[in-house]
Design an enzyme around this catalytic site. Structure first.
Site, PDB file in Angstrom:
ATOM      1  N   ASN A   1     -14.220  10.544   0.925  1.00 37.13           N
ATOM      2  CA  ASN A   1     -13.925  11.395   0.930  1.00 37.13           C
ATOM      3  C   ASN A   1     -13.795  13.033   1.958  1.00 37.13           C
ATOM      4  OD1 ASN A   1     -11.926  11.605  -1.383  1.00 37.13           O
ATOM      5  ND2 ASN A   1     -13.922  11.303  -2.924  1.00 37.13           N
TER       6      ASN A   1
ATOM      7  N   HIS B   1      -0.422  13.469   6.289  1.00 42.65           N
ATOM      8  CA  HIS B   1      -2.113  12.698   5.586  1.00 42.65           C
ATOM      9  C   HIS B   1      -3.047  13.159   6.812  1.00 42.65           C
ATOM     10  CE1 HIS B   1      -4.574  12.145   2.353  1.00 42.65           C
ATOM     11  NE2 HIS B   1      -4.574  10.734   2.997  1.00 42.65           N
TER      12      HIS B   1
ATOM     13  N   HIS C   1      -6.944  17.859   2.429  1.00 39.68           N
ATOM     14  CA  HIS C   1      -5.768  18.066   0.878  1.00 39.68           C
ATOM     15  C   HIS C   1      -5.267  18.989   0.973  1.00 39.68           C
ATOM     16  CE1 HIS C   1      -6.319  13.686  -1.011  1.00 39.68           C
ATOM     17  NE2 HIS C   1      -5.128  13.849  -0.183  1.00 39.68           N
TER      18      HIS C   1
ATOM     19  N   HIS D   1     -11.308  15.116   3.598  1.00 36.44           N
ATOM     20  CA  HIS D   1     -10.611  15.060   2.270  1.00 36.44           C
ATOM     21  C   HIS D   1     -10.420  16.596   1.599  1.00 36.44           C
ATOM     22  CE1 HIS D   1      -9.532  11.451   3.672  1.00 36.44           C
ATOM     23  NE2 HIS D   1      -8.535  11.311   2.608  1.00 36.44           N
TER      24      HIS D   1
ATOM     25  N   LYS E   1     -13.987  -0.257   3.439  1.00 42.71           N
ATOM     26  CA  LYS E   1     -13.383   0.894   2.414  1.00 42.71           C
ATOM     27  C   LYS E   1     -13.710  -0.713   1.144  1.00 42.71           C
ATOM     28  CE  LYS E   1      -9.571   2.787  -0.479  1.00 42.71           C
ATOM     29  NZ  LYS E   1      -9.050   3.293  -0.547  1.00 42.71           N
TER      30      LYS E   1
ATOM     31  N   LYS F   1      -5.741   2.547  -6.300  1.00 47.97           N
ATOM     32  CA  LYS F   1      -5.425   4.157  -7.035  1.00 47.97           C
ATOM     33  C   LYS F   1      -4.866   4.026  -6.790  1.00 47.97           C
ATOM     34  CE  LYS F   1      -9.189   6.798  -5.365  1.00 47.97           C
ATOM     35  NZ  LYS F   1     -10.126   8.001  -4.619  1.00 47.97           N
TER      36      LYS F   1
ATOM     37  N   GLU G   1      -7.882   7.837   9.280  1.00 47.03           N
ATOM     38  CA  GLU G   1      -8.233   6.788   7.878  1.00 47.03           C
ATOM     39  C   GLU G   1      -9.295   6.419   8.753  1.00 47.03           C
ATOM     40  OE1 GLU G   1      -8.583   7.822   4.679  1.00 47.03           O
ATOM     41  OE2 GLU G   1      -6.941   9.518   4.860  1.00 47.03           O
TER      42      GLU G   1
ATOM     43  N   GLU H   1     -14.715   5.331  -9.000  1.00 44.73           N
ATOM     44  CA  GLU H   1     -15.473   6.523  -7.704  1.00 44.73           C
ATOM     45  C   GLU H   1     -15.709   7.432  -8.874  1.00 44.73           C
ATOM     46  OE1 GLU H   1     -12.450   8.250  -4.957  1.00 44.73           O
ATOM     47  OE2 GLU H   1     -12.870  10.541  -6.032  1.00 44.73           O
TER      48      GLU H   1
ATOM     49  N   ARG I   1       3.367  -0.991 -20.588  1.00 43.15           N
ATOM     50  CA  ARG I   1       2.440  -1.185 -20.878  1.00 43.15           C
ATOM     51  C   ARG I   1       1.889  -2.714 -19.367  1.00 43.15           C
ATOM     52  NH1 ARG I   1       2.721  -1.538 -26.265  1.00 43.15           N
ATOM     53  NH2 ARG I   1       2.673   0.351 -27.280  1.00 43.15           N
TER      54      ARG I   1
ATOM     55  N   ARG J   1     -18.282   6.120  -4.253  1.00 45.40           N
ATOM     56  CA  ARG J   1     -17.330   5.977  -3.705  1.00 45.40           C
ATOM     57  C   ARG J   1     -15.999   7.344  -3.048  1.00 45.40           C
ATOM     58  NH1 ARG J   1     -11.674   2.734  -6.233  1.00 45.40           N
ATOM     59  NH2 ARG J   1      -9.797   3.902  -4.343  1.00 45.40           N
TER      60      ARG J   1
HETATM   61  P1  NAD Z   1       4.842   6.389   3.220  1.00 46.21           P
HETATM   62  O1  NAD Z   1       4.905   5.500   2.337  1.00 46.21           O
HETATM   63  O2  NAD Z   1       5.428   7.826   3.443  1.00 46.21           O
HETATM   64  O3  NAD Z   1       5.901   5.883   5.122  1.00 46.21           O
HETATM   65  C1  NAD Z   1       5.209   6.862   5.943  1.00 46.21           C
HETATM   66  C2  NAD Z   1       6.703   6.833   6.791  1.00 46.21           C
HETATM   67  O4  NAD Z   1       6.950   5.636   7.811  1.00 46.21           O
HETATM   68  C3  NAD Z   1       8.293   6.814   6.145  1.00 46.21           C
HETATM   69  O5  NAD Z   1       9.125   7.697   6.877  1.00 46.21           O
HETATM   70  C4  NAD Z   1       8.389   4.927   6.112  1.00 46.21           C
HETATM   71  O6  NAD Z   1       9.861   5.017   4.970  1.00 46.21           O
HETATM   72  C5  NAD Z   1       8.247   4.801   6.983  1.00 46.21           C
HETATM   73  N1  NAD Z   1       7.372   3.447   7.385  1.00 46.21           N
HETATM   74  C6  NAD Z   1       6.997   2.925   6.628  1.00 46.21           C
HETATM   75  N2  NAD Z   1       6.616   1.432   7.415  1.00 46.21           N
HETATM   76  C7  NAD Z   1       7.507   1.528   8.080  1.00 46.21           C
HETATM   77  C8  NAD Z   1       7.734   0.144   9.300  1.00 46.21           C
HETATM   78  N3  NAD Z   1       6.653  -0.527   9.280  1.00 46.21           N
HETATM   79  N4  NAD Z   1       8.701   0.575  10.583  1.00 46.21           N
HETATM   80  C9  NAD Z   1       9.331   1.991  10.161  1.00 46.21           C
HETATM   81  N5  NAD Z   1       9.008   3.024   9.513  1.00 46.21           N
HETATM   82  C10 NAD Z   1       8.767   2.624   8.497  1.00 46.21           C
HETATM   83  O7  NAD Z   1       3.498   7.406   3.463  1.00 46.21           O
HETATM   84  P2  NAD Z   1       2.180   6.313   4.670  1.00 46.21           P
HETATM   85  O8  NAD Z   1       1.063   7.601   5.492  1.00 46.21           O
HETATM   86  O9  NAD Z   1       2.175   4.756   4.327  1.00 46.21           O
HETATM   87  O10 NAD Z   1       1.422   6.887   2.695  1.00 46.21           O
HETATM   88  C11 NAD Z   1       0.571   7.743   2.635  1.00 46.21           C
HETATM   89  C12 NAD Z   1       0.857   8.370   0.817  1.00 46.21           C
HETATM   90  O11 NAD Z   1      -0.388   7.602   1.194  1.00 46.21           O
HETATM   91  C13 NAD Z   1      -0.189   9.676   0.661  1.00 46.21           C
HETATM   92  O12 NAD Z   1       1.034   9.830  -1.074  1.00 46.21           O
HETATM   93  C14 NAD Z   1      -0.803   9.093  -0.016  1.00 46.21           C
HETATM   94  O13 NAD Z   1      -1.261  10.536  -1.305  1.00 46.21           O
HETATM   95  C15 NAD Z   1      -1.240   8.009  -0.335  1.00 46.21           C
HETATM   96  N6  NAD Z   1      -2.692   7.658  -0.462  1.00 46.21           N
HETATM   97  C16 NAD Z   1      -2.671   6.298  -1.039  1.00 46.21           C
HETATM   98  C17 NAD Z   1      -4.228   5.891  -1.053  1.00 46.21           C
HETATM   99  C18 NAD Z   1      -4.761   5.428  -1.950  1.00 46.21           C
HETATM  100  O14 NAD Z   1      -6.237   4.926  -1.858  1.00 46.21           O
HETATM  101  N7  NAD Z   1      -3.681   4.694  -3.262  1.00 46.21           N
HETATM  102  C19 NAD Z   1      -4.972   6.276   0.061  1.00 46.21           C
HETATM  103  C20 NAD Z   1      -4.612   6.841   1.248  1.00 46.21           C
HETATM  104  C21 NAD Z   1      -3.462   7.639   0.854  1.00 46.21           C
END
Ligand code: NAD
Length: 347
Positions: free
Chosen positions: A225, A247, A232, A228, A207, A128, A170, A217, A106, A221
């Site tokens: 989007n 993304h 998306h 998006h 943000k 999120k 972003e 949201e 939990r 908020r």
């Molecule tokens: P990711 O976590 O897949 O990282 C991208 C790539 O970079 C991966 O291959 C990872 O292994 C590599 N990597 C990470 N840090 C590194 C570093 N310092 N050096 C070398 N390689 C590195 O993707 P992302 O773009 O960070 O995030 C995308 C995800 O985030 C999606 O799932 C999306 O839905 C989510 N997201 C969430 C929110 C939220 O508010 N929670 C907002 C935007 C996106």
């Protein structure tokens, strides 16, 4: 900004955090890339006193099967409710690891150390958490905040350029929805000459202010989007092709299309729309949207979380730096924006 430490010395920051906070056990979740590039930057005492879980990298891992593996490892190490999970990675590790921590027994405490630009400027704030399910992005999840987030731009040095680009979308979005001055600053620079420390500060401030006003949201908020609704859907449709988009690459196209709709419907001045299109096309490789792909995005758009009673509701721009939400748009609006985009993107 509560809970967020933007640091230029991750070791010092973590030391002082662990001086003031004690846990029964620590476990670090990372992916194969962050294990290689980011784990070595953590202080030795923390590395030596923590369990580790390493998963494969990428969005394809953000699913219930990987969660099951993570929960199994947490159970195997007999973590109790006073344990801490440390999330070292990009948005996938942050979203999924947070989801696993927030549901294990939990909920146990977790801290995040975002290592991609996208996760530093966006995913690290707002609470999120979640995973993809049956091809739908972030379909299962919840809101819970980490007890602390540590942001260190040094991690960006090993990030592949394509990933840096993706996060930059972003940053662009934050300027467009909330801060014309910030837009003017970033557009005077190329990706190579951006000041990342400053951009991270600015983006997090924007943000944070938006999320504080509307944590779950319900209304305001939703402006986050922008880009998006269509972005998306493009991301999901491209996932099933041989050339999936990251993304931010999908959101970059989404912002062009939604800026076009903003121009048509919300009075975004034509000169500002053209300014946006020009900067985004200089900065991103803009893929074409073929007819077959176009038809595939509509079912995804209907799944968008902002819709009510099957009406598509988008967040659009009144001008650069000012956004509005819950604006009804039609498939016809989207079709027209795609036609414009296909005709005028660089070939
Ligand atoms: P990711 O976590 O897949 O990282 C991208 C790539 O970079 C991966 O291959 C990872 O292994 C590599 N990597 C990470 N840090 C590194 C570093 N310092 N050096 C070398 N390689 C590195 O993707 P992302 O773009 O960070 O995030 C995308 C995800 O985030 C999606 O799932 C999306 O839905 C989510 N997201 C969430 C929110 C939220 O508010 N929670 C907002 C935007 C996106």
């Amino acid at each position: 900004m509560h809970n967020i430490d933007i640091t230029n010395n991750i070791s010092d920051s973590l030391h002082s955090f662990f001086l003031n906070n004690t846990f029964s056990q620590k476990i670090i979740l990372m992916d194969s890339n962050t294990a290689l590039h980011c784990f070595p930057l953590l202080p030795v005492e923390i590395k030596n006193t923590s369990h580790t879980i390493i998963i494969e990298s990428g969005e394809k891992e953000k699913n219930i099967h990987t969660c099951q593996y993570i929960w199994e490892q947490m159970t195997h190490h007999q973590l109790d409710r006073k344990a801490l999970m440390i999330l070292l990675g990009g948005g996938v590790i942050g979203d999924m690891g947070g989801f696993c921590a927030a549901t294990y027994k939990r909920g146990i405490a977790f801290i995040t150390i975002p290592t991609t630009l996208l996760s530093q400027v966006d995913a690290s704030i707002g609470g999120k958490l979640g995973i993809d399910f049956q091809g739908l992005k972030n379909h299962i999840g919840l809101f819970t905040n980490p007890i602390k987030t540590f942001i260190h731009s040094e991690f960006l040095k090993t990030l592949p350029k394509r990933e840096l680009h993706s996060g930059f979308a972003e940053v662009i979005k934050h300027t467009l929805i909330a801060d014309k001055k910030y837009w003017n600053e970033i557009t005077q620079n190329t990706l190579e000459t951006q000041n990342w420390e400053k951009n991270i500060q600015n983006s997090l401030a924007i943000k944070s202010e938006i999320v504080t006003k509307d944590p779950h949201e319900q209304n305001y908020r939703k402006i986050l989007n922008f880009g998006h609704t269509i972005g998306h859907a493009l991301e999901s449709a491209y996932l099933k092709t041989n050339t999936p988009l990251l993304h931010g690459e999908a959101i970059a196209i989404g912002m062009v299309l939604e800026a076009f709709i903003s121009f048509k419907k919300c009075g975004l001045p034509r000169t500002e729309f053209l300014e946006i299109f020009k900067y985004i096309q200089q900065t991103f490789p803009l893929s074409p949207i073929e007819a077959s792909l176009k038809n595939k995005i509509f079912p995804y758009i209907l799944q968008d979380k902002k819709n009510t009673n099957n009406n598509i509701q988008a967040s659009l721009l009144l001008q650069i730096g000012k956004a509005v939400f819950d604006i009804p748009i039609t498939f016809q609006d989207i079709e027209s924006s795609i036609e414009y985009y296909n005709a005028f993107r660089p070939h």
